[in-house]
Design a protein around this motif. Structure first.
Motif, PDB file in Angstrom:
ATOM      1  N   ARG A  24      60.783 -76.052 154.681  1.00 27.49           N
ATOM      2  CA  ARG A  24      59.686 -75.797 156.231  1.00 27.49           C
ATOM      3  C   ARG A  24      60.754 -74.121 156.507  1.00 27.49           C
ATOM      4  O   ARG A  24      61.637 -73.426 155.920  1.00 27.49           O
ATOM      5  N   VAL A  28      60.481 -72.176 163.089  1.00 27.06           N
ATOM      6  CA  VAL A  28      59.813 -73.566 163.767  1.00 27.06           C
ATOM      7  C   VAL A  28      61.160 -74.060 164.500  1.00 27.06           C
ATOM      8  O   VAL A  28      62.062 -74.464 163.997  1.00 27.06           O
ATOM      9  N   ASP A  78      65.367 -74.504 166.660  1.00 27.33           N
ATOM     10  CA  ASP A  78      64.732 -73.824 165.023  1.00 27.33           C
ATOM     11  C   ASP A  78      65.794 -74.844 164.530  1.00 27.33           C
ATOM     12  O   ASP A  78      67.119 -75.141 165.177  1.00 27.33           O
ATOM     13  N   SER A 189      47.957 -77.913 160.982  1.00 26.60           N
ATOM     14  CA  SER A 189      49.558 -76.958 160.633  1.00 26.60           C
ATOM     15  C   SER A 189      49.279 -76.828 159.222  1.00 26.60           C
ATOM     16  O   SER A 189      49.575 -75.590 158.505  1.00 26.60           O
ATOM     17  N   ARG A 193      48.799 -72.940 157.056  1.00 23.45           N
ATOM     18  CA  ARG A 193      49.917 -72.098 156.271  1.00 23.45           C
ATOM     19  C   ARG A 193      49.679 -71.914 154.756  1.00 23.45           C
ATOM     20  O   ARG A 193      49.519 -71.102 154.473  1.00 23.45           O
TER      21      ARG A 193
END
Length: 273
Positions: A24, A28, A78, A189, A193
């Motif tokens: 990822r 985030v 994060d 999501s 993406r």
């Protein structure tokens, strides 16, 4: 196995993938799990310690499994900030070396949390994944299409997506509703993406491409809006630069007007009247 299209350098656990791992974007904000050894005399860096079935005493707020102590932190951070918070507790983001350890994390710690940071990353070298506690990577549980670096977006950290555990007392209809919301969030999501970037115009200005025109139907890309609530409207006016290329547009959405740069606008196909 990892995927290579974009930079996804950190790791996650996900709900619909039965504890599978995904890389990822490290920026985030997600919950995370810290892991440390019960006391300084135990060495978690040897493979012998991972097969140790004795029970060790952990500090209050930590759960023990084999020779590790684990702590779930529900604050969304994060990956880098989560790693630093674990270090402040004399721990590291969790490293996972066996299937029983993964099962312990998904069943007893993660429960109904959709996605969690773990300590796996490839921030030093692309596709060379390492644990933050420097233990060897001898076990992985990647989703079949992971890891990947989709469309050159930095995704250097790893998460776990694991099964959601619902309370036994919860009504079946409520469980189904909650699970449907999780699946919808995951679809959104993945849409953001993997599919949406292909609709957005990211070409350099010197490349020839048709300008937006008045009457075009567009979606305004706004990450601050929740799932499925990005505004859709019609181009009412355009603003071009000295080279006659459209740089921004005025969008009519119901009774409101927005002015947005074209990089935030996604051209949609018009429906026949």
């Amino acid at each position: 196995m990892p995927s290579y299209d974009e930079e996804e350098n950190c790791g996650v656990i996900s709900t619909d993938a039965q504890g599978r791992w995904h890389n990822r974007d490290c920026s985030v904000a997600l919950p995370y799990i810290c892991k440390k050894r019960p006391n300084a005399t135990l060495d978690p860096f040897t493979t012998d310690s991972w097969a140790d079935d004795r029970r060790y005493q952990c500090n209050v707020g930590w759960q023990n499994f084999q020779v590790g102590c684990y702590r779930l932190n529900s604050d969304n951070l994060d990956w880098s900030s989560a790693h630093k918070m674990c270090q402040k507790m004399e721990a590291n983001l969790v490293s996972i070396h066996t299937l029983p350890e993964l099962e312990f994390i998904t069943k007893h710690m993660k429960k109904d949390i959709e996605e969690l940071w773990i300590g796996l990353h490839d921030t030093a070298m692309q596709m060379n994944f390492e644990w933050t506690d420097h233990t060897p990577v001898i076990f992985t549980y990647w989703h079949p299409f992971e890891p990947n670096n989709f469309r050159n977006v930095n995704e250097d950290c790893v998460t776990i997506w694991g099964p959601v555990i619902y309370p036994a007392s919860e009504l079946l209809s409520r469980k189904r509703w909650r699970h449907s919301q999780i699946l919808a969030d995951q679809f959104w999501s993945c849409y953001l993406r993997n599919y949406l970037p292909g609709l957005q115009s990211r070409q350099k200005w010197q490349q020839e491409k048709d300008n937006l025109t008045v009457g075009t139907v567009v979606m305004i890309a706004d990450p601050q809006f929740p799932r499925a609530l990005w505004p859709i409207g019609t181009v009412k006016a355009v603003q071009a630069g000295a080279d006659n290329k459209v740089r921004a547009a005025e969008i009519q959405v119901k009774n409101r007007t927005y002015i947005r740069p074209v990089v935030r606008l996604i051209k949609l196909l018009s429906l026949p009247e």
